[in-house]
Structures are given as C-alpha cells and as structure tokens.
Design an enzyme around this catalytic site. Structure first.
Site, PDB file in Angstrom:
ATOM      1  N   ASP A  96     -21.001 -28.397-106.933  1.00 59.78           N
ATOM      2  CA  ASP A  96     -21.578 -27.528-105.909  1.00 59.78           C
ATOM      3  C   ASP A  96     -22.333 -26.341-106.516  1.00 59.78           C
ATOM      4  O   ASP A  96     -22.519 -25.316-105.864  1.00 59.78           O
ATOM      5  CB  ASP A  96     -20.509 -27.060-104.908  1.00 59.78           C
ATOM      6  CG  ASP A  96     -19.477 -26.118-105.516  1.00 59.78           C
ATOM      7  OD1 ASP A  96     -19.510 -25.885-106.745  1.00 59.78           O
ATOM      8  OD2 ASP A  96     -18.629 -25.601-104.755  1.00 59.78           O
TER       9      ASP A  96
ATOM     10  N   ILE B 184     -26.408 -17.788-101.276  1.00 59.95           N
ATOM     11  CA  ILE B 184     -25.104 -17.542-100.650  1.00 59.95           C
ATOM     12  C   ILE B 184     -25.155 -17.924 -99.171  1.00 59.95           C
ATOM     13  O   ILE B 184     -26.048 -17.512 -98.443  1.00 59.95           O
ATOM     14  CB  ILE B 184     -24.722 -16.055-100.789  1.00 59.95           C
ATOM     15  CG1 ILE B 184     -24.592 -15.673-102.273  1.00 59.95           C
ATOM     16  CG2 ILE B 184     -23.415 -15.757-100.072  1.00 59.95           C
ATOM     17  CD1 ILE B 184     -24.502 -14.177-102.513  1.00 59.95           C
TER      18      ILE B 184
ATOM     19  N   GLY C 161     -28.329 -23.539-103.733  1.00 57.11           N
ATOM     20  CA  GLY C 161     -28.913 -22.740-102.673  1.00 57.11           C
ATOM     21  C   GLY C 161     -28.277 -21.370-102.676  1.00 57.11           C
ATOM     22  O   GLY C 161     -27.230 -21.152-103.315  1.00 57.11           O
TER      23      GLY C 161
ATOM     24  N   THR D 143     -19.735 -27.289 -98.889  1.00 54.95           N
ATOM     25  CA  THR D 143     -19.538 -28.197 -97.760  1.00 54.95           C
ATOM     26  C   THR D 143     -20.294 -29.504 -97.976  1.00 54.95           C
ATOM     27  O   THR D 143     -19.734 -30.594 -97.822  1.00 54.95           O
ATOM     28  CB  THR D 143     -20.011 -27.534 -96.449  1.00 54.95           C
ATOM     29  OG1 THR D 143     -19.264 -26.342 -96.232  1.00 54.95           O
ATOM     30  CG2 THR D 143     -19.822 -28.484 -95.272  1.00 54.95           C
TER      31      THR D 143
ATOM     32  N   GLY E 251     -24.293 -23.495 -97.723  1.00 63.31           N
ATOM     33  CA  GLY E 251     -23.452 -24.664 -97.410  1.00 63.31           C
ATOM     34  C   GLY E 251     -23.295 -25.612 -98.582  1.00 63.31           C
ATOM     35  O   GLY E 251     -23.066 -26.816 -98.390  1.00 63.31           O
TER      36      GLY E 251
END
Length: 207
Positions: free
Chosen positions: A86, A13, A11, A19, A16
């Site tokens: 991530d 900037i 996704g 996280t 999340g």
C-alpha cells in the site's frame, strides 16, 4: 531472473491506498504489505509542529519501510512470487522534500538513497488521484485524531507533489506501468463495479 508482479498502491493522505490494496489482495489471492502509520510515535507531535518534528517522523517511516521492503524482497520478489504493497518507497522523498529543510533535508536524501537504491521497485503502480474535498471527507470518515486538524494547504500541496512524483517515476522507470485512478469519481469501496474494473485491469497486467 525476471521479477514477478510487484504492485504498489499510491496516492496522497486519505486516497484509500490501504483499502484498495487489501481489496485487491483478497481478490487476487496475493499477500499484502501494509505500511506502519499509527505506530509512528512522532505523528501527533508532527501535526502540531511540522518544522520541529519532521526529521524524526520521516526517519522512523524510512527505516520501517526499508525493513519491510527488504523482507518483501527476500520472501516474495526473489522467489518470483507476486505481492502488493500500500505504498511505494519513493513516497518518503515526496514527504521529506516538502517538510525538511537545509542540512536535515540533505542528510535525509543521502540516507534515503543509501537505504533504498538497491531495494526492489514495483513494476505496477496504482495511483489514486483525488481532489482536496474528496481527501478531506475520507480523512474525516476514517477518524484518525491526529489528522483531523491537518493544514488543508499542506494536503493540497501533497496532491501536486504526487502528480510530479508519478511523472518522475514514469520518466525514470519506463518499464513500470502506472494506472491512474480518478478517486474523485471512482468509489471502489461503495461501488462494486468500480472495483471490478480496477481488478480487471490488474489481472490483465499480471496474467
């Protein structure tokens, strides 16, 4: 040998990614690979002058992510062990195609393909899509100094670029499962039910 679950969270900037990847790693008891961001020595200069420092910034990210995913392939994927990251290596092109121009962009494309074409690719992508206001709020909340004066037009363009990139991956890699998460409506940090729904989907896929 059939590849085990390789999950990437992606996704723009502030979406999340780290996280959610960390939360899923803890929930599923699988290792997480986190990209190097703040260690990039060109970040401050990049946000002050994008045209001047884009190539240095993108090359640093590319080389670090290449090394990480090469190691990930050896440690986990080659042994058919699940792993979560991530980021997807394709993000390098998303950013480079927007920030680089002319000869530098051509050189970068060549280096990118040389390094990444034979790297293991995720077979599950969690794509966190959020609108500009949501991303700006999350960027402000996490407080990275170099992000606070980010050009909103640049961030809005990234949202559109990510949509195109996910469509491109879906067409090019039909065996890859892409789950789109509406980050504007779904708050997996503050709402345990939202996270539970995401985790349940992932568990179904890797079962």
């Amino acid at each position: 040998m059939k590849q085990g679950p390789f999950i990437a969270v992606e996704g723009p900037i502030g979406a999340g990614k780290t996280t959610l990847a960390t939360m899923l790693s803890n929930e599923l008891h699988i290792p997480v690979v986190k990209e190097i961001v703040e260690e990039n020595p060109f970040l401050d200069k990049f946000y002050q002058n994008i045209d001047e420092w884009s190539f240095q910034l993108e090359m640093f990210f590319l080389c670090n992510r290449y090394k990480q995913l090469e190691d990930t392939g050896l440690q986990y994927i080659a042994k058919n062990k699940p792993v979560i990251s991530d980021y997807h290596i394709y993000k390098n092109l998303i950013f480079a195609e927007r920030t680089l121009k002319g000869v530098q962009r051509d050189k970068y494309r060549q280096i990118y393909h040389l390094l990444t074409d034979d790297l293991p690719k995720p077979n599950i992508i969690l794509y966190i899509r959020a609108d500009l206001d949501t991303l700006l709020k999350r960027i402000k909340k996490r407080g990275r100094s170099f992000e606070q004066n980010m050009d909103t037009a640049y961030l809005q363009q990234l949202i559109e670029d990510y949509d195109e990139a996910m469509s491109s991956i879906a067409a090019r890699e039909p065996s890859t499962t892409i789950i789109t998460i509406d980050g504007t409506k779904i708050d997996f940090v503050e709402n345990p039910e939202h996270f539970a729904q995401i985790a349940s989907q992932v568990k179904e896929l890797i079962r």
